[in-house]
Write an enzyme that holds these catalytic residues in place. Structure first.
Site, short mmCIF file in Angstrom:
data_model
loop_
_atom_site.label_atom_id
_atom_site.label_comp_id
_atom_site.label_asym_id
_atom_site.label_seq_id
_atom_site.Cartn_x
_atom_site.Cartn_y
_atom_site.Cartn_z
N GLU A 58 8.76 12.57 159.60
CA GLU A 58 9.98 13.12 159.03
C GLU A 58 10.56 12.13 158.04
O GLU A 58 10.38 10.92 158.16
CB GLU A 58 11.00 13.41 160.16
N GLU A 204 15.12 23.57 165.40
CA GLU A 204 16.26 23.41 166.32
C GLU A 204 17.51 24.14 165.82
O GLU A 204 18.62 23.60 165.86
CB GLU A 204 16.57 21.93 166.54
N GLU A 319 7.94 18.59 169.26
CA GLU A 319 8.59 17.27 169.28
C GLU A 319 8.69 16.83 170.73
O GLU A 319 9.23 17.56 171.57
CB GLU A 319 9.99 17.30 168.66
#
Length: 520
Positions: A58, A204, A319
């Site tokens: 990321e 998310e 994740e």
């Protein structure tokens, strides 16, 4: 700074002889309780999807810039990739690599990251309060995946992103026709489509911390429209929807996305655990078990099946990691955001997560450790080199020394009686067993969670003659030992030489052991 030697997969800085009943690490007294490990190599649970060993990068801290990508560094190649980091990542050998986020993606516009690098706009990243140069974009990500021999997994922006933006990203990556976005890729020198198969429908979106946060109904509506346009652009892609591991979110999302053209492929869940208390840390995989149980129950209810493996949607744990000591949203000028320093107890916890994914391989077919470099990562860099953190070692071991099929096994060494977590008992010995496609090789991976006692266990393998051939062990002098640039090998992998005919094995205190055998 010290740059430690990089090791080929399955090797270690030091090899030692290891008779079957000797203690490699003579720490604490021998556990005298009656134990036994029973393995049935013919009782196959299911195929272990290699995507369980995926990774995630990321735009956060020094994961990308100053990590895998460091233009101008003496350690980088002509494309800007750190050569030492590339080699360490190649040893991890992730079959699948997720990018660009994470929270970052909910404010990311992919067009900012293509074309001439010097003309790409610098932006303020509102997810992590940092400046984003956009010098690492889609083309650089694909180039990195190719260097790793990894399948790319791109997460689309479901926060500030539009439906058209998601669909045109697919066109840019996968388009064959004489269309605008496919031609943009060609103008950058990439004539052949990237053929990105895996696409995430946001990240998310259930969380108030997320840019563009939505409730379950609104997310499901938006995700369905994203999925339609992306699938119509390329019907071959696999789609991953945001899941939470809670029925009040997952079930409305699954119900709505059942009508996705071509169907939904995955529901994602995320899990971060950890604790300074040793026993809480090494038993915290039970939180992940609880998440999986709730998610499997939701799959059964929505799709009307008794076994979640029969549902058309699989679980993607895209994740997961130990992350607890550095969770603050630091100022934008802190380049070391979310740098976690891992110890042996964290390595044991990571091994138990991989064990769980292997045991649940019928429903969990994708997992991505977050993240790969510098940010809650197995690899830490400096301008002069890198170190391999404690959690690097079980990741490499289980990536390279696991079979194609998980098989049934059990251990009756007892349960931990202190600092349990989650809702279920925690066995002292956590294990996963697997066999090769042809059934000729057996792999036994065992974590002894006991802090001070070794466990001697008979090994009973039914229906076969076993010849133990190789072994490896991750351990250290104490459970909180950690590697540093000054002392890079306090936690490491040691090669073992087991007795080929051994009928029992002693698993040292606080250790992760992998044994490999041939079956006759």
């Amino acid at each position: 700074m010290i740059e430690p030697p990089l090791l080929p997969p399955g090797t270690a800085p030091q090899s030692i002889s290891f008779p079957a009943h000797d203690l490699t690490f003579p720490l604490g007294r021998l556990d005298r309780r009656a134990t036994m490990i029973r393995i049935d190599p013919t009782a196959r649970i299911g195929r272990i999807n290699p995507n369980l060993y995926g990774m995630f990068i990321e735009h956060l801290g020094r994961c990308i810039y100053g990590g895998i990508y460091d233009e101008g560094s003496r350690l980088s190649d002509s494309e800007g990739f750190r050569i030492d980091v590339l080699k360490a990542c190649q040893h991890l050998a992730p079959p699948l690599l997720r990018w660009p986020g994470g929270n970052f993606v909910s404010g990311y516009h992919w067009l900012d990251g293509i074309g001439a690098k010097d003309k790409r706009p610098r932006q303020f990243d509102r997810a992590w309060f940092a400046e984003e140069s956009n010098r690492f974009g889609t083309d650089e990500f694909i180039a990195f995946c190719r260097r790793l021999d990894s399948e790319p997994y791109i997460c689309a922006n479901a926060g500030t992103g539009t439906l058209d933006e998601a669909a045109t990203w697919v066109e840019y990556c996968n388009g064959w026709g004489d269309t605008h976005y496919a031609n943009l890729r060609r103008q950058g020198g990439n004539r052949v489509p990237y053929n990105v198969r895996y696409w995430g429908l946001g990240n998310e979106m259930y969380g108030s911390w997320q840019i563009g946060h939505l409730d379950a109904e609104d997310y499901a509506k938006k995700a369905l429209e994203m999925a339609k346009l992306m699938r119509w652009t390329d019907p071959r892609i696999a789609l991953v929807a945001c899941g939470l591991g809670q029925p009040e979110w997952d079930e409305p999302v699954l119900e709505r996305l059942r009508s996705t053209p071509g169907g939904l492929d995955y529901l994602s869940v995320h899990c971060y655990v950890g604790d300074n208390d040793y026993y809480k840390n090494v038993s915290s995989v039970t939180y992940m078990e609880d998440i999986l149980e709730r998610t499997k129950a939701s799959l059964c209810r929505v799709f009307g099946v008794n076994d979640a493996a029969q549902a058309p949607v699989k679980i993607a744990v895209d994740e997961w990691n130990v992350w607890f000591s550095n969770r603050s949203n630091e100022p934008y000028d802190n380049e070391n955001k979310l740098r976690e320093i891992y110890d042996l107890s964290d390595a044991l916890c990571v091994a138990t997560f991989l064990h769980l994914f292997q045991r649940e391989c019928r429903v969990v077919t994708m997992a991505n450790l977050a993240q790969m470099v510098n940010v809650i990562a197995p690899i830490l860099t400096s301008p002069d080199g890198l170190i391999l953190q404690a959690i690097y070692h079980p990741l490499v071991l289980l990536r390279h020394h696991s079979g194609d099929y998980a098989v049934e096994a059990s251990a009756d060494a007892g349960e931990l009686t202190v600092a349990q977590t989650g809702t279920r008992p925690v066995p002292i010995l956590d294990l996963s067993t697997s066999v090769s496609e042809d059934g000729a090789r057996l792999y036994l991976s065992v974590v002894n969670r006991h802090e001070s006692e070794a466990i001697e266990s008979p090994l009973v393998v039914s229906g076969a003659t076993v010849e133990w051939q190789r072994g490896w062990q991750v351990n250290a002098a104490g459970v909180h030992e950690r590697n540093s640039f000054e002392q890079p090998n306090l936690v490491r992998t040691r090669e073992l030489h087991p007795d080929p005919t051994a009928r029992a094995y002693t698993f040292p205190a606080h250790s992760h052991t992998v044994l490999e055998a041939s079956l006759h």
